[in-house]
Design a protein around this motif. Sequence first.
Motif, PDB file in Angstrom:
ATOM      1  N   ARG A 197      43.143  44.410  34.118  1.00 59.91           N
ATOM      2  CA  ARG A 197      42.597  43.253  35.254  1.00 59.91           C
ATOM      3  C   ARG A 197      43.977  42.927  35.787  1.00 59.91           C
ATOM      4  NH1 ARG A 197      38.907  38.459  33.160  1.00 59.91           N
ATOM      5  NH2 ARG A 197      37.777  40.169  32.812  1.00 59.91           N
ATOM      6  N   ILE A 198      43.758  43.021  37.303  1.00 62.02           N
ATOM      7  CA  ILE A 198      44.971  42.741  38.273  1.00 62.02           C
ATOM      8  C   ILE A 198      44.441  41.210  38.994  1.00 62.02           C
ATOM      9  CG2 ILE A 198      45.936  43.561  40.247  1.00 62.02           C
ATOM     10  CD1 ILE A 198      46.638  45.346  37.866  1.00 62.02           C
ATOM     11  N   ASN A 199      45.523  40.576  39.154  1.00 62.34           N
ATOM     12  CA  ASN A 199      45.230  39.185  39.404  1.00 62.34           C
ATOM     13  C   ASN A 199      46.345  39.139  40.536  1.00 62.34           C
ATOM     14  OD1 ASN A 199      44.175  38.450  36.415  1.00 62.34           O
ATOM     15  ND2 ASN A 199      43.097  37.048  38.055  1.00 62.34           N
ATOM     16  N   LEU A 200      45.924  38.926  41.968  1.00 68.23           N
ATOM     17  CA  LEU A 200      46.982  38.758  42.782  1.00 68.23           C
ATOM     18  C   LEU A 200      47.023  37.522  43.436  1.00 68.23           C
ATOM     19  CD1 LEU A 200      46.290  41.903  44.991  1.00 68.23           C
ATOM     20  CD2 LEU A 200      48.154  41.647  43.622  1.00 68.23           C
ATOM     21  N   GLU A 201      48.264  36.932  43.560  1.00 68.72           N
ATOM     22  CA  GLU A 201      48.503  35.449  44.203  1.00 68.72           C
ATOM     23  C   GLU A 201      49.816  35.835  44.982  1.00 68.72           C
ATOM     24  OE1 GLU A 201      50.127  32.400  41.361  1.00 68.72           O
ATOM     25  OE2 GLU A 201      48.462  33.224  40.468  1.00 68.72           O
ATOM     26  N   SER A 202      50.208  34.950  45.651  1.00 67.30           N
ATOM     27  CA  SER A 202      51.147  35.031  46.554  1.00 67.30           C
ATOM     28  C   SER A 202      52.311  35.286  45.981  1.00 67.30           C
ATOM     29  CB  SER A 202      51.567  33.518  47.479  1.00 67.30           C
ATOM     30  OG  SER A 202      52.534  33.671  48.352  1.00 67.30           O
ATOM     31  N   GLY A 203      53.147  36.559  46.455  1.00 61.13           N
ATOM     32  CA  GLY A 203      54.249  36.913  45.689  1.00 61.13           C
ATOM     33  C   GLY A 203      54.180  37.494  44.169  1.00 61.13           C
ATOM     34  N   LEU A 204      52.843  37.441  43.695  1.00 57.67           N
ATOM     35  CA  LEU A 204      52.949  37.855  42.170  1.00 57.67           C
ATOM     36  C   LEU A 204      51.840  38.804  42.075  1.00 57.67           C
ATOM     37  CD1 LEU A 204      54.168  37.040  39.496  1.00 57.67           C
ATOM     38  CD2 LEU A 204      52.322  35.237  39.137  1.00 57.67           C
ATOM     39  N   ILE A 210      42.658  43.097  27.553  1.00 52.78           N
ATOM     40  CA  ILE A 210      42.201  42.465  26.468  1.00 52.78           C
ATOM     41  C   ILE A 210      41.264  43.726  25.671  1.00 52.78           C
ATOM     42  CG2 ILE A 210      40.651  40.550  25.413  1.00 52.78           C
ATOM     43  CD1 ILE A 210      41.424  39.081  27.895  1.00 52.78           C
ATOM     44  N   ASN A 211      41.483  43.934  24.423  1.00 53.91           N
ATOM     45  CA  ASN A 211      40.818  44.983  23.567  1.00 53.91           C
ATOM     46  C   ASN A 211      39.717  44.468  23.075  1.00 53.91           C
ATOM     47  OD1 ASN A 211      41.914  43.871  21.528  1.00 53.91           O
ATOM     48  ND2 ASN A 211      43.371  45.294  21.285  1.00 53.91           N
ATOM     49  N   GLN A 212      39.039  45.211  22.286  1.00 51.67           N
ATOM     50  CA  GLN A 212      37.735  44.766  21.669  1.00 51.67           C
ATOM     51  C   GLN A 212      37.889  43.845  20.447  1.00 51.67           C
ATOM     52  OE1 GLN A 212      36.384  48.666  20.477  1.00 51.67           O
ATOM     53  NE2 GLN A 212      34.734  48.738  22.370  1.00 51.67           N
ATOM     54  N   GLU A 213      38.985  43.691  19.991  1.00 54.95           N
ATOM     55  CA  GLU A 213      39.604  42.817  18.747  1.00 54.95           C
ATOM     56  C   GLU A 213      39.940  41.551  19.547  1.00 54.95           C
ATOM     57  OE1 GLU A 213      40.494  46.070  18.799  1.00 54.95           O
ATOM     58  OE2 GLU A 213      39.073  46.515  17.425  1.00 54.95           O
ATOM     59  N   GLN A 214      40.009  41.387  20.738  1.00 53.96           N
ATOM     60  CA  GLN A 214      40.397  40.225  21.608  1.00 53.96           C
ATOM     61  C   GLN A 214      41.799  40.011  21.388  1.00 53.96           C
ATOM     62  OE1 GLN A 214      38.108  38.343  23.599  1.00 53.96           O
ATOM     63  NE2 GLN A 214      36.939  40.284  22.813  1.00 53.96           N
ATOM     64  N   GLU A 215      42.478  41.138  21.483  1.00 54.58           N
ATOM     65  CA  GLU A 215      43.947  40.757  21.329  1.00 54.58           C
ATOM     66  C   GLU A 215      44.244  41.162  23.021  1.00 54.58           C
ATOM     67  OE1 GLU A 215      45.641  43.082  17.530  1.00 54.58           O
ATOM     68  OE2 GLU A 215      44.747  44.037  18.830  1.00 54.58           O
ATOM     69  N   SER A 216      45.404  40.450  23.361  1.00 60.84           N
ATOM     70  CA  SER A 216      45.666  40.581  24.833  1.00 60.84           C
ATOM     71  C   SER A 216      47.268  40.620  25.163  1.00 60.84           C
ATOM     72  CB  SER A 216      45.301  39.304  25.563  1.00 60.84           C
ATOM     73  OG  SER A 216      45.971  38.127  25.059  1.00 60.84           O
ATOM     74  N   ALA A 217      47.325  41.571  26.255  1.00 60.33           N
ATOM     75  CA  ALA A 217      48.722  41.636  26.786  1.00 60.33           C
ATOM     76  C   ALA A 217      48.641  41.203  28.208  1.00 60.33           C
ATOM     77  CB  ALA A 217      49.180  43.228  26.488  1.00 60.33           C
ATOM     78  N   GLU A 218      49.775  40.689  28.752  1.00 58.45           N
ATOM     79  CA  GLU A 218      49.701  40.098  29.976  1.00 58.45           C
ATOM     80  C   GLU A 218      51.125  40.444  30.597  1.00 58.45           C
ATOM     81  OE1 GLU A 218      47.885  36.376  31.331  1.00 58.45           O
ATOM     82  OE2 GLU A 218      50.089  35.825  31.873  1.00 58.45           O
ATOM     83  N   GLU A 219      51.124  41.176  31.695  1.00 57.54           N
ATOM     84  CA  GLU A 219      52.347  41.365  32.308  1.00 57.54           C
ATOM     85  C   GLU A 219      52.465  40.788  33.911  1.00 57.54           C
ATOM     86  OE1 GLU A 219      55.308  42.856  31.290  1.00 57.54           O
ATOM     87  OE2 GLU A 219      54.528  43.399  29.031  1.00 57.54           O
ATOM     88  N   GLU A 220      53.631  40.356  34.300  1.00 58.73           N
ATOM     89  CA  GLU A 220      53.600  39.971  35.549  1.00 58.73           C
ATOM     90  C   GLU A 220      54.782  40.460  36.317  1.00 58.73           C
ATOM     91  OE1 GLU A 220      54.200  35.434  35.717  1.00 58.73           O
ATOM     92  OE2 GLU A 220      52.270  35.272  34.844  1.00 58.73           O
ATOM     93  N   ILE A 221      54.750  40.771  37.690  1.00 54.85           N
ATOM     94  CA  ILE A 221      55.743  41.351  38.471  1.00 54.85           C
ATOM     95  C   ILE A 221      55.659  40.662  39.854  1.00 54.85           C
ATOM     96  CG2 ILE A 221      55.702  43.579  37.109  1.00 54.85           C
ATOM     97  CD1 ILE A 221      54.531  44.729  39.604  1.00 54.85           C
ATOM     98  N   SER A 222      57.018  40.515  40.325  1.00 56.50           N
ATOM     99  CA  SER A 222      57.012  39.958  41.750  1.00 56.50           C
ATOM    100  C   SER A 222      56.699  40.994  42.652  1.00 56.50           C
ATOM    101  CB  SER A 222      58.473  39.538  41.968  1.00 56.50           C
ATOM    102  OG  SER A 222      59.003  38.398  41.170  1.00 56.50           O
ATOM    103  N   VAL A 223      55.855  40.814  43.459  1.00 53.90           N
ATOM    104  CA  VAL A 223      55.467  41.882  44.792  1.00 53.90           C
ATOM    105  C   VAL A 223      55.531  41.006  46.155  1.00 53.90           C
ATOM    106  CG1 VAL A 223      54.146  43.140  43.164  1.00 53.90           C
ATOM    107  CG2 VAL A 223      52.883  41.245  44.404  1.00 53.90           C
ATOM    108  N   GLU A 224      55.299  41.926  47.097  1.00 56.06           N
ATOM    109  CA  GLU A 224      55.194  41.448  48.359  1.00 56.06           C
ATOM    110  C   GLU A 224      53.781  41.418  48.660  1.00 56.06           C
ATOM    111  OE1 GLU A 224      57.328  43.747  51.369  1.00 56.06           O
ATOM    112  OE2 GLU A 224      58.873  44.273  49.805  1.00 56.06           O
ATOM    113  N   TYR A 225      53.405  40.034  48.646  1.00 56.77           N
ATOM    114  CA  TYR A 225      51.966  39.902  48.999  1.00 56.77           C
ATOM    115  C   TYR A 225      51.558  38.320  49.429  1.00 56.77           C
ATOM    116  CZ  TYR A 225      46.904  38.987  48.089  1.00 56.77           C
ATOM    117  OH  TYR A 225      45.452  38.900  48.474  1.00 56.77           O
TER     118      TYR A 225
END
Length: 282
Positions: A197-204, A210-225
């Motif tokens: 799942r990609i979430n975009l907001e200003s500069g981010l 999220i897998n079937q066991e409801q484990e999750s991983a989240e990564e954030e990077i700075s972008v031009e947006y």
Amino acid sequence: MLFQEEGDQSLFAPSSLTRRETFFRSSEDFPDSEGANYVDEISLPQSALKALLDETSFAMASQDVRYYLNGLLLEREGNVLRTVATDGHRLALGSLTTANTITEKSSIIIPRKAIMELGRLLNDSEDNVNIAFSNQQIKVELPDLHFTSKLIDGQFPNYERVLPLGGDKEVIAERDQLKQALSRAAILSSDKQRSVRINLESGLLKATVINQEQESAEEEISVEYNGAPLEIAFNNAYLLDLLNAIPDDKVRMVFSDENSSALITPADDKLERQYVVMPMRL
């Protein structure tokens, strides 16, 4: 071992303990690759052809019932050589300028197996490779060998209709930084569920898995947006494939909404490489 001819169509290899016999066909029955009526021929450096194939062939289908997708479209238009591959969920398009020009647009579909073999044979040298086409086969002349293959007889989809137009949400990201973020998030992906799942907001840009066991991983990077917030999902493996294929340091991603395909290109404006990925349901 001594082979002896016995009759018109068999060989046998006698020995003191065993006898082996096999059938053969006349060398006159071997396909004549030189007898094809080649209607077009171009010459370009091996490195250029290898890069063009490597940066698009990953999107070919494999054993699809739509047999014409199990290969790579090679298209000639003016002085442009273009390759297109798609499996119905993603599309890769590459092009380069050639020294010679044709007056009529032409195209062929090269089988997947032939493309994979060419990728193995070609190298990064500047030695020229000659390519000749006919209606039924392709011939590639390398400095030390000649390679020929039959073509796929079919109608390739109109790829121009697939290219997204009018997207108003543009993101510029560091390719390596984005690839590493998606790779780390993919650790929790399962074979059945590879969505990110990609979430975009200003500069981010935020990537969440999220897998079937409801484990999750989240990564954030700075972008031009600087556009409106957007949430959209993709097959993570498809994104990583194209990021691995793009050699440039930065990529441009253009979105319309969460239900429309994304257009991803190198950040420059040459548009020699274009990649389309369909979204997944959120």
